[in-house]
Design an enzyme around this catalytic site. Sequence first.
Site, PDB file in Angstrom:
ATOM      1  N   HIS A 193     -38.518 -18.368  30.847  1.00  0.00           N
ATOM      2  CA  HIS A 193     -38.169 -18.939  29.470  1.00  0.00           C
ATOM      3  C   HIS A 193     -37.519 -20.287  30.008  1.00  0.00           C
ATOM      4  O   HIS A 193     -36.331 -20.477  30.594  1.00  0.00           O
ATOM      5  CB  HIS A 193     -36.944 -18.144  28.809  1.00  0.00           C
ATOM      6  CG  HIS A 193     -36.790 -18.578  27.629  1.00  0.00           C
ATOM      7  ND1 HIS A 193     -35.556 -18.626  26.954  1.00  0.00           N
ATOM      8  CD2 HIS A 193     -37.401 -19.190  26.509  1.00  0.00           C
ATOM      9  CE1 HIS A 193     -35.579 -19.295  25.735  1.00  0.00           C
ATOM     10  NE2 HIS A 193     -36.641 -19.481  25.478  1.00  0.00           N
ATOM     11  N   HIS A 194     -38.081 -21.412  29.407  1.00  0.00           N
ATOM     12  CA  HIS A 194     -37.542 -22.575  29.169  1.00  0.00           C
ATOM     13  C   HIS A 194     -37.132 -23.095  27.712  1.00  0.00           C
ATOM     14  O   HIS A 194     -37.948 -23.238  27.048  1.00  0.00           O
ATOM     15  CB  HIS A 194     -38.486 -23.748  29.852  1.00  0.00           C
ATOM     16  CG  HIS A 194     -38.865 -23.442  31.140  1.00  0.00           C
ATOM     17  ND1 HIS A 194     -39.596 -24.144  31.700  1.00  0.00           N
ATOM     18  CD2 HIS A 194     -38.022 -22.746  32.175  1.00  0.00           C
ATOM     19  CE1 HIS A 194     -39.845 -23.585  32.940  1.00  0.00           C
ATOM     20  NE2 HIS A 194     -38.873 -23.023  33.185  1.00  0.00           N
ATOM     21  N   GLU A 195     -35.645 -23.025  27.241  1.00  0.00           N
ATOM     22  CA  GLU A 195     -35.467 -23.456  25.988  1.00  0.00           C
ATOM     23  C   GLU A 195     -34.822 -24.942  26.472  1.00  0.00           C
ATOM     24  O   GLU A 195     -33.965 -25.154  27.114  1.00  0.00           O
ATOM     25  CB  GLU A 195     -34.132 -22.605  25.309  1.00  0.00           C
ATOM     26  CG  GLU A 195     -33.613 -23.101  24.265  1.00  0.00           C
ATOM     27  CD  GLU A 195     -34.548 -23.647  22.992  1.00  0.00           C
ATOM     28  OE1 GLU A 195     -35.393 -22.682  22.435  1.00  0.00           O
ATOM     29  OE2 GLU A 195     -34.926 -24.756  22.801  1.00  0.00           O
ATOM     30  N   HIS A 228     -42.777 -22.136  21.678  1.00  0.00           N
ATOM     31  CA  HIS A 228     -42.112 -21.753  20.424  1.00  0.00           C
ATOM     32  C   HIS A 228     -41.739 -23.316  19.937  1.00  0.00           C
ATOM     33  O   HIS A 228     -41.569 -24.289  20.925  1.00  0.00           O
ATOM     34  CB  HIS A 228     -41.212 -21.146  20.657  1.00  0.00           C
ATOM     35  CG  HIS A 228     -41.123 -19.723  20.528  1.00  0.00           C
ATOM     36  ND1 HIS A 228     -40.551 -18.742  19.790  1.00  0.00           N
ATOM     37  CD2 HIS A 228     -42.470 -18.879  21.051  1.00  0.00           C
ATOM     38  CE1 HIS A 228     -40.904 -17.608  19.855  1.00  0.00           C
ATOM     39  NE2 HIS A 228     -42.434 -17.412  20.756  1.00  0.00           N
ATOM     40  N   GLU A 229     -41.874 -23.486  18.803  1.00  0.00           N
ATOM     41  CA  GLU A 229     -41.622 -24.864  18.137  1.00  0.00           C
ATOM     42  C   GLU A 229     -42.520 -25.836  18.602  1.00  0.00           C
ATOM     43  O   GLU A 229     -42.197 -27.218  18.787  1.00  0.00           O
ATOM     44  CB  GLU A 229     -39.909 -25.364  18.420  1.00  0.00           C
ATOM     45  CG  GLU A 229     -39.030 -24.450  17.772  1.00  0.00           C
ATOM     46  CD  GLU A 229     -38.545 -23.235  18.707  1.00  0.00           C
ATOM     47  OE1 GLU A 229     -38.762 -23.563  19.902  1.00  0.00           O
ATOM     48  OE2 GLU A 229     -38.140 -22.312  18.020  1.00  0.00           O
ATOM     49  N   GLU A 285     -45.548 -20.260  18.471  1.00  0.00           N
ATOM     50  CA  GLU A 285     -44.748 -19.644  17.343  1.00  0.00           C
ATOM     51  C   GLU A 285     -45.123 -20.436  15.924  1.00  0.00           C
ATOM     52  O   GLU A 285     -46.196 -20.003  15.155  1.00  0.00           O
ATOM     53  CB  GLU A 285     -43.345 -19.925  17.566  1.00  0.00           C
ATOM     54  CG  GLU A 285     -42.382 -19.489  16.398  1.00  0.00           C
ATOM     55  CD  GLU A 285     -40.946 -19.345  16.616  1.00  0.00           C
ATOM     56  OE1 GLU A 285     -40.070 -18.481  16.453  1.00  0.00           O
ATOM     57  OE2 GLU A 285     -40.736 -20.846  17.004  1.00  0.00           O
ATOM     58  N   GLU A 313     -37.179 -13.290  14.256  1.00  0.00           N
ATOM     59  CA  GLU A 313     -35.883 -13.641  14.494  1.00  0.00           C
ATOM     60  C   GLU A 313     -35.459 -14.003  12.999  1.00  0.00           C
ATOM     61  O   GLU A 313     -33.907 -13.817  13.042  1.00  0.00           O
ATOM     62  CB  GLU A 313     -35.864 -14.632  15.355  1.00  0.00           C
ATOM     63  CG  GLU A 313     -36.433 -15.964  14.738  1.00  0.00           C
ATOM     64  CD  GLU A 313     -36.647 -17.083  16.155  1.00  0.00           C
ATOM     65  OE1 GLU A 313     -37.211 -16.474  17.183  1.00  0.00           O
ATOM     66  OE2 GLU A 313     -36.629 -18.249  15.977  1.00  0.00           O
TER      67      GLU A 313
HETATM   68  C1  NOJ Z   1     -36.136 -20.109  19.150  1.00  0.00           C
HETATM   69  C2  NOJ Z   1     -37.306 -19.211  19.339  1.00  0.00           C
HETATM   70  O1  NOJ Z   1     -38.018 -18.947  18.428  1.00  0.00           O
HETATM   71  C3  NOJ Z   1     -36.687 -17.918  20.075  1.00  0.00           C
HETATM   72  O2  NOJ Z   1     -37.561 -16.989  20.183  1.00  0.00           O
HETATM   73  C4  NOJ Z   1     -35.707 -18.091  20.954  1.00  0.00           C
HETATM   74  O3  NOJ Z   1     -35.081 -16.695  21.195  1.00  0.00           O
HETATM   75  C5  NOJ Z   1     -34.489 -18.989  20.706  1.00  0.00           C
HETATM   76  N1  NOJ Z   1     -35.205 -20.069  20.101  1.00  0.00           N
HETATM   77  C6  NOJ Z   1     -33.807 -19.344  21.867  1.00  0.00           C
HETATM   78  O4  NOJ Z   1     -34.603 -20.204  22.870  1.00  0.00           O
END
Ligand code: NOJ
Length: 675
Positions: free
Chosen positions: A379-381, A454-455, A473, A479
């Site tokens: 995971h890379h946020e 995502h995003e 996403e 969520e």
């Molecule tokens: C938004 C993402 O849609 C979600 O899946 C994720 O857990 C959070 N950001 C944190 O990265």
Amino acid sequence: MKIQLLLRVLLIVSMLFSCKQEWNEIAISSPDSKLQLIFDLNNGKPTYKLNLNGKPIVLESQMGFRLQGRPALDSNFILLDRKVRSINESWEQIWGEEKIIHNNYNEVILYLKESTGSERSLNITFRLYNSGLGFRYEFPEQENLNEFQISEELTNFTLANEADVWWIPAYQPERYEYLYKKSKLSEVDTAHTPLTVETKDGLFLSFHEAALYDFPSYTLYASDTNILALDLVPWSNRIKAYVKTPFVTPWRTIQVAEEPQDLITNYLILNLNDTCRIADTSWIEPTKYVGIWWEMHIDKYTWASGKKHGATTERTKQYIDFAAKYGFGGVLIEGWNIGWDGDWIKNGELFSFTEPYPDFDIEYLAKYAKEKGISLIGHHETSGQIDNYEKQMEEAYKMYENLGIRYLKTGYVGAGYPGGRLFNGEWHHGQYAVRHFQRSVELAARHHIMLNIHESVKDCGLRRTWPNLMSREGARGMEYNAWSPDGGNPPDYIPTLVFTRLLAGPMDYTPGIFDLEIPTKPGNRVNTTLAKQLAYYVIIYSPLQMAADLPENYEGNPAFQFIRDVPCDWEKTVALNGKIGNYVTIARKDRNSDNWYLGSITDEEARNLKLRADFLEARTKYLMNAYADGEDADWISNPLSLKITQDTIERADTIYLKLAPGGGTAIQFVPIPKK
Ligand code: NOJ
């Protein structure tokens, strides 16, 4: 004699006229002759129209571009040449909702040149399918148009009448994460695509684009009561696109259906994308997954380090064991890396994508998972701190590859900059971001990594060309039920999404919540019945499909069997019925067995639906395992009431579905071996 002369003159004049007609007005039909595209050079201005069975769907509509500091490319054209061709072929998706895709269209390429001034060239290609139209512009390499900037694309869609539209607003802080509105076309101020329209004639249209590379995505706004005008998402300096010839734009698409559910199985977007660019795709594999994720959204654990840290070695091991026991291929771990402490949404520049928290032994866990035939899902946020991410991407992807981590979820939450843009001021949907996402996809492909973004920018069918881009996403996910102040996703949300966002491609919605009332989050809940959660696995297509709840909520629950059984790679998809925002039923055949699955969902209204089982194979008896709403089920008062039944069924039979308010049904059909 005089009469004969007159007739000859008339004949020559009429020949000239028809020739002129032929040069200026070009028409092509769809292979079944129902749709007709008419291109016209109206006093040198390129325009097009689209008819169905002779009736207009799109009236004469504009084409062309305004350029920065140069004359517009929208008029003064002559047609130099044209090329037509017809294609009728099939191709195979390496994974997908349908294995064999039929690609059948008639095409015309028009070679235009300005008749005066710098005599710039512009080519336009139209492809007409039985199910809709795609067209794109090509800027050939030329002396007078080498490097330039687009300040406006002038394409518009002039509908025959005012119409009803389902849409979400663009240029808002939460990107594509809004509830769909239904309104009159004239009320669309600025909307993302896919944008879905119901015309006065009862047709269903989806406006979108295909093959989005190195160009901004577009949004639409009503420039009149019946006109949707295209608006390219700008750079922060307001330029729309930087172009260097030769260049082709993405396809502008109009999908056409007589029944709303026919939009679901319309593969025009995929067909307009290029063939696969990855030579060896053997490492690309759809999978169901579990992960350390929902527990953070419901405040049970934290992404940040400390006592409540979710991504610990010990907990990840439990997830790996759970995944191995129940046949999941991946374990997502969020909050594994340095940077989550403090306000991670604002401090994205602190993220490291290679350094784990000390209580997360990444090397050990990646190996442990591998031994059990599972991959961690990294995971890379980025929090929209794209510069920080760009600096580290190469190293981070390399590290994952070396560790045998085959899947990666990336995220671009970016609420720090006004309007929710990326931190460098660029939109998530402009040319800058499109380039970034493409770099990520290609880098991931080089490192044998499958991506779930995502995003991200919207899906325009790139998965055909880059099948390591598995899912995205690009809409409100599960969520929102855990924390959104507006009460989460209402019962009509997914019955709307199926006919809007999901037409673009796979979505990582993360279904499968069993503990619907979320005890750790008073005031929040998931607004469905349990059966509807199961039905989502068939309704929402994604080759990466999460079982999003906590393992303890699955263990011992008989409904979990459906999630274990349901595949996420399909041979065939049949959309059986639907009404936008109200209900929908889809059946899909597993790619790796002869089993069929059916999902049906409704909004807050209870519904009795009657279906023919004629999607099943002939001369085969099936065992039908049905997971339906219990007699007293109701998404508000009794969401967990579930009735699991077994029966036999054949193709000639009728299926009766009884959906509770906010409910659904999920069914597995297993062929009974012939004796
Ligand atoms: C938004 C993402 O849609 C979600 O899946 C994720 O857990 C959070 N950001 C944190 O990265």
